[in-house]
Design a protein around this motif. Sequence first.
Motif, PDB file in Angstrom:
ATOM      1  N   ARG A  43      10.936   0.835   1.322  1.00  0.00           N
ATOM      2  CA  ARG A  43      10.095  -0.238   1.867  1.00  0.00           C
ATOM      3  C   ARG A  43       8.621   0.165   1.919  1.00  0.00           C
ATOM      4  NH1 ARG A  43      13.682  -3.956   3.761  1.00  0.00           N
ATOM      5  NH2 ARG A  43      15.736  -3.171   4.402  1.00  0.00           N
ATOM      6  N   ARG A  44       8.242   1.102   1.081  1.00  0.00           N
ATOM      7  CA  ARG A  44       6.834   1.501   1.011  1.00  0.00           C
ATOM      8  C   ARG A  44       6.260   1.298  -0.389  1.00  0.00           C
ATOM      9  NH1 ARG A  44       6.391   7.277   3.834  1.00  0.00           N
ATOM     10  NH2 ARG A  44       4.234   7.018   3.122  1.00  0.00           N
ATOM     11  N   GLY A  45       6.905   0.460  -1.183  1.00  0.00           N
ATOM     12  CA  GLY A  45       6.322   0.048  -2.457  1.00  0.00           C
ATOM     13  C   GLY A  45       6.708   0.856  -3.666  1.00  0.00           C
ATOM     14  N   VAL A  46       7.572   1.863  -3.503  1.00  0.00           N
ATOM     15  CA  VAL A  46       7.945   2.690  -4.651  1.00  0.00           C
ATOM     16  C   VAL A  46       8.711   1.869  -5.684  1.00  0.00           C
ATOM     17  CG1 VAL A  46       9.326   4.671  -5.399  1.00  0.00           C
ATOM     18  CG2 VAL A  46       7.906   4.841  -3.357  1.00  0.00           C
ATOM     19  N   VAL A 106       0.860  -1.170   0.000  1.00  0.00           N
ATOM     20  CA  VAL A 106       0.000   0.000   0.000  1.00  0.00           C
ATOM     21  C   VAL A 106       0.901   1.225   0.000  1.00  0.00           C
ATOM     22  CG1 VAL A 106      -1.753   1.282   1.247  1.00  0.00           C
ATOM     23  CG2 VAL A 106      -1.818  -1.225   1.236  1.00  0.00           C
ATOM     24  N   ARG A 107       0.659   2.163  -0.898  1.00  0.00           N
ATOM     25  CA  ARG A 107       1.553   3.304  -1.010  1.00  0.00           C
ATOM     26  C   ARG A 107       0.766   4.565  -1.329  1.00  0.00           C
ATOM     27  NH1 ARG A 107       2.212   3.779  -6.503  1.00  0.00           N
ATOM     28  NH2 ARG A 107       1.429   2.004  -7.631  1.00  0.00           N
ATOM     29  N   GLY A 159      10.847   8.305  -6.452  1.00  0.00           N
ATOM     30  CA  GLY A 159      11.398   7.096  -7.043  1.00  0.00           C
ATOM     31  C   GLY A 159      11.628   7.293  -8.526  1.00  0.00           C
ATOM     32  N   ALA A 160      12.618   6.594  -9.054  1.00  0.00           N
ATOM     33  CA  ALA A 160      12.922   6.709 -10.480  1.00  0.00           C
ATOM     34  C   ALA A 160      13.585   5.434 -10.971  1.00  0.00           C
ATOM     35  CB  ALA A 160      13.828   7.913 -10.757  1.00  0.00           C
ATOM     36  N   SER A 161      13.361   5.125 -12.225  1.00  0.00           N
ATOM     37  CA  SER A 161      14.022   3.980 -12.849  1.00  0.00           C
ATOM     38  C   SER A 161      14.399   4.346 -14.277  1.00  0.00           C
ATOM     39  CB  SER A 161      13.115   2.738 -12.850  1.00  0.00           C
ATOM     40  OG  SER A 161      11.970   2.952 -13.655  1.00  0.00           O
TER      41      SER A 161
END
Length: 209
Positions: free
Chosen positions: A146-149, A4-5, A78-80
């Motif tokens: 650790r929050r789903g990002v 859940v985020r 977050g980034a990818s």
Amino acid sequence: MGDVRPFGEPTDLTSADYNEAAVLAARAFYTDPFFVFLGPPALLRNRGLTLFFRAMIRQMGAGAVRQGIRDDTGRLVGASVWLPSGRYPASLFHQLAQIPGILRALYRRPRSLLHGAKFLLAMEKHHPKEPHWYLFMLVSDPEVQRRGVGTALLNHVLEQVDAEGVAAYLETQKEENLAYYRRFGFELVNTLRPVAGGPALYAMRRPPR
């Protein structure tokens, strides 16, 4: 993987987002074994990482998939960056365009340039030749880890990888990351040690599905 985020969905990064993504990557990689091994003092490491990632994100080449996630305030958390199948390595033009940023990041420490070159050569030598998607970078803000990002960013692109029916590939310098990536189907295929006394580089592959 059902984290859940309170964040938005992954969206494509534009050129206006690259600097923000580089700053985020610098924060996320600040304690990375490889960049610590290169040895610059704290302030220079932070500056160098930002310069390095700005150059790499901007010059990954045509077809690179750059995505990010923002929180409810609009802050990038977050980034990818991926290279789709057939896009690795980046064109010679884009590889040459990366060099000024890398030099600006490391010019104060010539030994770091030598060590960095050895790592890059090892990565190139062992990179798979089969069709695959290459995960160059996955980062999340240390404050929201650790929050789903990372899960959201990975799953979003792995859906495209699976639709294409090809493998996925990545390298990581942190041994503790191996268990994390195994959750998504990656398995360790090689452990590289390009520099004596330096950190290991773990290569992981996710087979086609």
